[in-house]
Design a protein around this motif. Structure first.
Motif, PDB file in Angstrom:
ATOM      1  N   UNK A  22      16.634 -18.768  -2.208  1.00 35.08           N
ATOM      2  CA  UNK A  22      16.991 -18.958  -3.617  1.00 35.08           C
ATOM      3  C   UNK A  22      18.492 -19.151  -3.792  1.00 35.08           C
ATOM      4  N   UNK A  23      18.852 -20.157  -4.532  1.00 34.51           N
ATOM      5  CA  UNK A  23      20.250 -20.386  -4.870  1.00 34.51           C
ATOM      6  C   UNK A  23      20.321 -20.763  -6.355  1.00 34.51           C
TER       7      UNK A  23
ATOM      8  N   UNK B  36      24.581 -11.274  -6.712  1.00 36.24           N
ATOM      9  CA  UNK B  36      23.120 -11.311  -6.763  1.00 36.24           C
ATOM     10  C   UNK B  36      22.581 -11.960  -5.485  1.00 36.24           C
ATOM     11  N   UNK B  37      21.282 -11.818  -5.237  1.00 39.48           N
ATOM     12  CA  UNK B  37      20.727 -12.435  -4.022  1.00 39.48           C
ATOM     13  C   UNK B  37      21.032 -13.931  -3.941  1.00 39.48           C
ATOM     14  N   UNK B  38      20.909 -14.616  -5.059  1.00 38.00           N
ATOM     15  CA  UNK B  38      21.154 -16.055  -5.027  1.00 38.00           C
ATOM     16  C   UNK B  38      22.599 -16.349  -4.630  1.00 38.00           C
ATOM     17  N   UNK B  39      23.510 -15.597  -5.216  1.00 38.57           N
ATOM     18  CA  UNK B  39      24.927 -15.848  -4.931  1.00 38.57           C
ATOM     19  C   UNK B  39      25.250 -15.469  -3.490  1.00 38.57           C
ATOM     20  N   UNK B  40      24.564 -14.465  -2.971  1.00 43.18           N
ATOM     21  CA  UNK B  40      24.815 -14.109  -1.575  1.00 43.18           C
ATOM     22  C   UNK B  40      24.301 -15.169  -0.615  1.00 43.18           C
ATOM     23  N   UNK B  41      23.339 -15.968  -1.070  1.00 41.21           N
ATOM     24  CA  UNK B  41      22.889 -17.089  -0.239  1.00 41.21           C
ATOM     25  C   UNK B  41      23.872 -18.247  -0.267  1.00 41.21           C
ATOM     26  N   UNK B  42      24.757 -18.258  -1.217  1.00 39.43           N
ATOM     27  CA  UNK B  42      25.690 -19.372  -1.375  1.00 39.43           C
ATOM     28  C   UNK B  42      27.104 -18.965  -0.962  1.00 39.43           C
TER      29      UNK B  42
END
Ligand SMILES: Cc1cc2nc3c(=O)[nH]c(=O)nc-3n(C[C@H](O)[C@H](O)[C@H](O)COP(=O)(O)OP(=O)(O)OC[C@H]3O[C@@H](n4cnc5c(N)ncnc54)[C@H](O)[C@@H]3O)c2cc1C
Ligand code: SF4
Ligand code: FES
Ligand code: FES
Lengths: 793, 155, 326
Positions: free
Chosen positions: B57-58, C105-111
């Motif tokens: 998820x991004x 957040x999880x999303x930001x940690x993926x980026x």
């Protein structure tokens, strides 16, 4: 009782599949050929006179098709209430808050529009600004509106408060402050307008009130209503934040008319913060009780910080005082309320419209009285609960009332008595109850017309076209309409084509506010469906030679009852009926009974039925940091009848969530005339990690007035949550936080005071010394009329 | 300067001329017409624009379209269709995990990434996985239940 | 919808090329890794740059190697999610993985990347806001204006160092490799920062942070505490990274104590470290240390929560952090 097929069952919402597959089209999802994008230039000053606006540079930017100022529009003011016509789509003479729109651009894309907005030059003469209640009341200078900075004053006395206080054995006074908060719907407001040949203006908007928008557009654009079509798109969260008329909705319409091209405006998140907010409210309450806890008199005062415009504020002011008596018998009651203008975004209705603030005050206040009397807070409340089918001192008619049951349920489920004052230090439980309207009894513009209407059309194919002006804002009104019709006609949701909130083709419904839709549109749908059933039954009965009353509509069949197994399929029945009568059409309407009491101001508060809630919160307070964590919430809600338990529980849980946010962290404060944190990161709303476990109970009292007995559930359950949490904090660490949000700083401060031997409290120190006008004195309803429930008109 | 980008979205290849300052959010919604991906802030602060890129998820509002070239992008439109719904979509419907539905696509995709990686998550793991998505309607409880239910269904 | 301003986008194929572009474009170019800090600032119109140099895919910046016995190398373009989940980090440098798991957040940690996290712009509630808001509030020194709104009259900017990882990496005695037009250098993380809200990094604009280097653990134990309003999304309003090396008897041989989010750079409280040396973690010495740290922390009113509370929390949370080693 007859078994229901569609009602009271946990079926998924009718729009669920479209929503989980991403196929619902919200306003910003709409794209029309040749569409332009609009941006507004908003004031960066809180209060100023506009000297000059120069749009030359903006106009000459390539890609700009139109630049609009207030002078280019007909000089009509608007406002949601007929008494507060104080807004302009674009300000002409004055700006009144940071964010007040002064000009608009339509350009080929959003970036160009933004650049053009920056090229508009406005010269202002700044005026002194009024940022607080004290400023508004006492600061010298040009007022925000010509009428002065006091927007509305209310002063009412029911019964005889002086005598009531004399009868009291104990009297207590408290002061409370409820800070402002944001609705923060996840969807940013958006509107699209298109102007087609033949003078037909269409506006799509994420609005809760398409009918009011329709009326307003007609007024401000000088166009007859027949030339305007308003379509409310599915709303991505409203909570009252989309229940007013907003500048951009008018501006896109005007720009579409000027450019001849469709125009879209989607607010940024920052702009959404400039639309509406919950009124910050300062309150003073004084209550007299007998030794046994019986209330003898109550005096409630409130000042609402109203922001720059009227909005619904006149109604809000009344609401702050209206609903205290619907939970407790208050034999003598005085309410003084005032709304002042300030240079901030307008205060408007938010979930609970003007009632969470006084409910917080009242429930904390009663908790303190119970403590003072050495009484169990449950018992104190029980002693004073209103009874079903009575009238309150301010003439509100109570029909069904399951408050006592709600209270019992949460007290038992939470094991309140085992915990209250008995948990280890740092942990505590608190209790509060509340009540709310199932739709306002009166419309916001004065008329005798129905509040909700439904049209049904059935044809030989068996399909049912159901149309209604109501808009689903997530509360589930579409599902209520469809399931109601299915229940009565015995059809399935696949047979129903639903058309909502399109002023060109759907009959009028006043809008999705004040928890009115399930109740009113539900009743209208019920009536339309019953009429349709009667029509079809008559034709089928004639054909089969049986009495119409014997026919049963069920399972897509019309069956002959009484042991016979003859039946027509639904489609056959429709064919028979169409052959007999021609086009099959039926309408249903709902007009609330006339409920207003015999005094000026009695229009706010009456509702055909009230919902009730009771809540217990258990909290853990960290005494070193002041951080409060809510461990669990028990809530019971008197819903009348749960038309769909999934939807109802969803509303209850969502209300708890919003109440939790307001209780602990949401704070829409204004600093130097500017909303402090207009962002989703810094305006703190709870995430999944802050949400406690919730145990919810539905109490069914089957209201005589509601559709299938149902009452509201979208707003009421929010009300008891903040005071229950505040009371639990007291139980945990013995400090009173008389102000929401209850932040760690406030808790620490109160603890510190307590340690120093001062009063362990954080809250407002005083209430401004203002003399309210002499009250209108109203005699309470006579005991004989108190129990009567008028028949439906 | 616009450039040609090739995007793999929901199993299909799209070639789009786009300037580099265009976000994946704008490109999905405005160039490809995939409006199921929502936005509530455009600053990374709400999670409404969550999509999966190579299964993770991004936030589409903070990703440049040019930067996800070649990656496998999944939006809510690619998750399941009526008649062939993903177990998460079914579970969301069944337990009432959505109201206004505006946050729903983002939650579905965060949840999908979780379940793909961890078919039997604990409640705490679910909270963690959903902690980047805000919902203002539901109070989250039913969303968490829906994820638990979908996990059981998929097993 | 908020839109990005137009810019040129370049994706250099090598580190060398990236440095070259930065050097030749001068101040007009900016590096972008995950973009989760840069793009919001561009949308707020505080970062206005003509050229964005995308480095996330650079091979030289990727990968994580090593173990607690030899030390660790973390490529600057490793995402925070990779840092969280990498086995060598989870086992040996767990504190780093836990801190990374608390970012955003999880999303930001993926980026978001670890390099971007270390170079994260300083934050201030008067600065991280849209253009229109800043215009209404008044522009400030850090962008478009000439005065500080938090400390009027001040000639410097007090924006807050808000990186979650910087204090932790300092506690672990981390260093970073910087590669620039004039070659490369390795500096302790602490030396990367300056206590200045505007020029908060001790590095030239054309220098690229390529790696984070961690020494062998060597008996050090560390803890990280982050204080914020919500369990997700929020930046720290105060953070504490503490590392200690204790002897058999529980005496502290050596300590490192860093406060985050109290000024424009992470604050290493050396007096407190000194006071801990040779001591056992007993209430008396903990009080002394807390007092020293609390005195050193001088936050200003520019984040969530009040300054007074943030300052008071230094002691409370430091006591809790130290408590984990007792
Ligand atoms: C809603 C939200 C919440 C957040 N919460 C937190 C939080 O709680 N804690 C926290 O620490 N951060 C938080 N962040 C900030 C950010 O997401 C993270 O710090 C992230 O790690 C930044 O990395 P990035 O690669 O995305 O940075 P980018 O945006 O790509 O870069 C950030 C800055 O560093 C520079 N830069 C990037 N890489 C290098 C390099 N290798 N060498 C030299 N300069 C470089 C860039 O030029 C830019 O100025 C949050 C962000 C958002 C939007
Ligand atoms: S600390 Fe002062 S100068 Fe720095 S960003 Fe904040 S207001 Fe601006
Ligand atoms: S739109 Fe809010 S996070 Fe992307
Ligand atoms: S369902 Fe409305 S925001 Fe989540």
């Amino acid at each position: 009782m007859k078994e229901f097929t569609w009602i009271s069952k946990p079926y998924p919402r009718v729009d669920a599949e479209a929503k989980v597959t991403g196929r619902v089209r919200y306003a910003d999802d709409l794209v029309l050929p040749g569409m332009l994008f609009c941006k507004l230039l908003r004031s960066h000053l809180p209060h100023a006179r506009i000297r000059r606006i120069d749009t030359t540079r903006a106009r000459s930017l390539p890609g700009v098709l139109a630049v609009l100022t207030g002078k280019d529009l007909p000089a009509h003011k608007f406002g949601i209430l007929p008494t507060s016509q104080d807004q302009e789509a674009l300000c002409v003479e004055k700006v009144r808050y940071v964010g007040d729109p002064v000009a608009a651009v339509a350009a080929i894309d959003e970036w160009t529009a933004e650049q053009a907005v920056r090229l508009i030059e406005v010269e202002y003469d700044p005026l002194p600004s009024y940022m607080t209640i004290e400023d508004a009341l006492f600061k010298e200078g040009e007022p925000i509106h010509a009428q002065g900075n006091v927007h509305k004053e209310v002063s009412l006395e029911f019964g005889d408060v002086a005598t009531g206080f004399e009868e009291a054995d104990y009297i207590r006074e408290d002061i409370f402050l409820y800070h402002g908060s944001a609705h923060l719907p996840l969807e940013e407001h958006a509107a699209v307008a298109s102007y087609e040949p033949g003078d037909l203006l269409t506006v799509w908007s994420s609005t809760q009130v398409p009918h009011y928008l329709h009326r307003t557009l007609s007024k401000v654009l000088d166009l007859p209503m027949s030339r305007i079509r308003v379509i409310a798109t599915p709303v991505g969260g409203g909570f009252g934040g989309k229940s007013d008329i907003f500048n951009h909705e008018i501006v896109v319409a005007a720009l579409a008319m000027i450019t001849g091209r469709p125009v879209k405006c989607t607010l940024t998140r920052e702009e959404v913060f400039y639309t509406l907010r919950r009124h910050p409210t300062l309150m003073w309450v004084r209550t007299g009780v007998r030794e046994d806890g019986t209330i003898t008199a109550m005096h409630f005062r409130a000042i609402l910080e109203g922001g720059a415009y009227g909005s619904y504020g006149v109604a809000t002011t009344y609401y702050v005082g209206a609903l205290q008596p619907i939970t407790y018998k208050i034999p003598n009651y005085r309410f003084e309320g005032m709304r002042v203008f300030t240079n901030a975004p307008p205060g408007g209705p938010k979930r609970g419209h003007g009632t969470p603030q006084p409910r917080f005050a009242l429930e904390c206040h009663l908790d303190k009285i119970a403590e003072d009397l050495g009484m169990d807070p449950v018992e104190l409340r029980r002693r004073n609960l209103v009874a079903p089918h009575t009238k309150t001192v301010n003439w509100l008619r109570i029909t069904s009332c399951g408050l006592a049951e709600c209270l019992k349920k949460v007290v038992e489920a939470s094991r309140f008595h085992e915990k209250h004052r008995r948990l280890p230090r740092g942990r505590g439980v608190g209790l509060a109850v509340s009540g709310y309207l199932s739709g306002a009894g009166l419309p916001i513009y004065w008329n005798d017309l129905p509040h909700s209407q439904v049209h049904l059309q059935v044809d030989r194919s068996g399909s049912v076209t159901l149309s209604c002006g109501a808009i689903d804002i997530g509360q589930g009104s579409n599902s209520v309409l469809v399931y109601t019709v299915c229940e009565i006609l015995g059809v399935s949701p696949e047979d129903v084509r639903l058309i909502v909130a399109d002023t060109a083709i759907t009959p009028i419904d006043l809008g999705s506010y004040s928890s009115r839709v399930t109740f009113m549109a539900g009743n209208a749908a019920l009536q339309a469906a019953q009429r349709m059933r009667d029509l079809i039954a008559a034709a089928v009965a004639e054909k089969l030679g049986v009495p119409a009353e014997s026919l049963i509509f069920q399972g897509r069949q019309v069956k002959v009852g009484g042991g016979e197994d003859r039946a027509l399929s639904w489609r056959e029945a429709c064919e028979v009926a169409e052959a007999r009568y021609g086009l099959l059409s039926a309408t249903g309407t709902y007009t609330p009974p006339r409920l207003a009491g015999p005094y000026k101001g009695s229009g706010v508060g009456p509702s055909p039925a009230y919902s009730y809630s009771a809540c217990v919160a258990e909290v853990q307070v960290d005494e070193e940091t002041g951080v409060v964590s809510v461990e669990k919430i028990w809530i019971a809600h008197d819903i009348g009848r749960a038309l769909n338990p999934l939807l109802v529980l969803g509303q209850v849980e969502g209300s708890v969530y919003m109440g939790l946010g307001e209780a602990l962290m949401e704070d829409l404060s204004v600093r130097q005339g500017v909303i402090r944190v207009p962002s989703m990161l810094e305006y703190k709303s709870p995430t999944v990690k802050e949400m406690p476990e919730v145990e919810a109970f539905l109490i069914e009292t089957v209201d005589p007035e509601g559709p299938f007995g149902a009452k509201e559930c979208g707003q009421g359950p929010l009300l008891p949550v903040p005071p229950a949490i505040a009371n639990a904090i007291y139980d945990a660490v013995r400090v009173r936080i008389d102000e929401v949000p209850i932040t760690p700083e406030k808790v620490l401060k109160a603890l510190e005071r307590r340690r120093k031997g001062e009063e362990g409290r954080f809250g407002p120190g005083g209430f401004p010394a203002i003399r309210f006008k002499e009250p209108i004195r109203v005699a309470p309803p006579s005991p004989s009329s108190a129990g009567r429930v008028e028949p439906r008109p | 300067m616009p450039r040609l980008v090739r995007l793999h979205v929901n199993g299909q290849v799209h070639e789009v001329f786009t300037p580099p300052h265009r976000t994946l959010l704008e490109l999905l919604r405005e160039d490809l017409g995939l409006t199921g991906t929502k936005h509530g802030c455009e600053l990374g602060e709400c999670g409404a624009c969550t999509v999966l890129v190579d299964g993770r998820p991004i936030l589409a509002c903070l990703a440049l379209a040019v930067e996800v070239e070649g990656a496998e992008i999944l939006t809510v439109e690619g998750l399941g269709r009526p008649g062939n719904l993903h177990p998460l979509q079914e579970a969301f419907m069944e337990v009432g995990a959505l109201q206004c539905g505006y946050c729903t696509p983002g939650f579905l995709l965060s949840a999908k990434a979780l379940l793909d990686q961890n078919p039997a998550p604990s409640r705490q793991e679910i909270h963690e996985a959903l902690s980047g998505n805000l919902c203002r309607c539901t109070g989250y409880l039913r969303i968490v239940q829906a994820v638990e239910r979908a996990a059981v269904k998929a097993r | 919808m908020l839109r990005l301003p137009p810019f040129q986008y370049v994706r250099p194929g090598t580190l060398h090329e990236a440095v070259g572009i930065l050097a030749s474009e001068g101040g007009k170019a900016v590096l972008m890794a995950g973009g989760t800090d840069l793009l919001p600032r561009m949308k707020h119109r505080v970062a206005a740059l003509e050229v964005v140099v995308a480095i996330r895919a650079l091979r030289e910046l990727r990968g994580i190697w090593g173990d607690p016995r030899q030390g660790l190398v973390i490529g600057a373009a490793s995402t925070l999610a990779e840092v969280c989940s990498h086995p060598a980090i989870r086992q040996g440098y767990e504190v780093l993985s836990l801190a990374a798991a608390q970012v955003a957040t999880p999303q930001i940690r993926n980026m978001g990347t670890i390099g971007g996290n270390l170079c994260l712009d300083t934050r201030c509630s008067y600065y991280d806001m849209p253009y229109t808001w800043r215009k209404a509030m008044g522009f400030c020194l850090k962008k478009n204006g000439d005065t500080c709104l938090v400390a009027p009259g001040s000639t410097r900017c007090w924006a807050v160092s808000s990186s979650d990882l910087a204090p932790v990496l300092m506690a672990l005695d981390g260093r970073v490799r910087l590669v620039g037009p004039r070659g490369e250098r390795v500096v302790p993380v602490e030396e990367l920062y300056r206590d200045d809200g505007i020029r908060y990094l001790n590095k030239e604009p054309a220098e690229i942070l390529t790696e984070v280097l961690l020494p062998p653990l060597d008996g050090w134990k560390a803890a990280y505490w982050k204080v914020r309003r919500r369990g997700s999304f929020d930046f720290p309003v105060l953070s504490l990274a503490v590392a200690v090396r204790q002897d058999e008897g529980g005496h502290i041989a050596d300590a490192r104590l860093i406060l985050g989010a109290v000024r424009s750079s992470p604050l290493r409280v050396r007096e407190a470290e000194e006071a801990l040396r040779g001591e056992k973690l007993e209430p008396g010495i903990m009080e002394v240390v807390c007092e020293l740290a609390s005195r050193a922390a001088r936050p200003v009113e520019n984040t969530d929560f009040t300054v007074l509370w943030r300052k008071r929390m230094v002691k409370v949370f430091l006591r809790r952090a130290l408590g984990t080693f007792a």
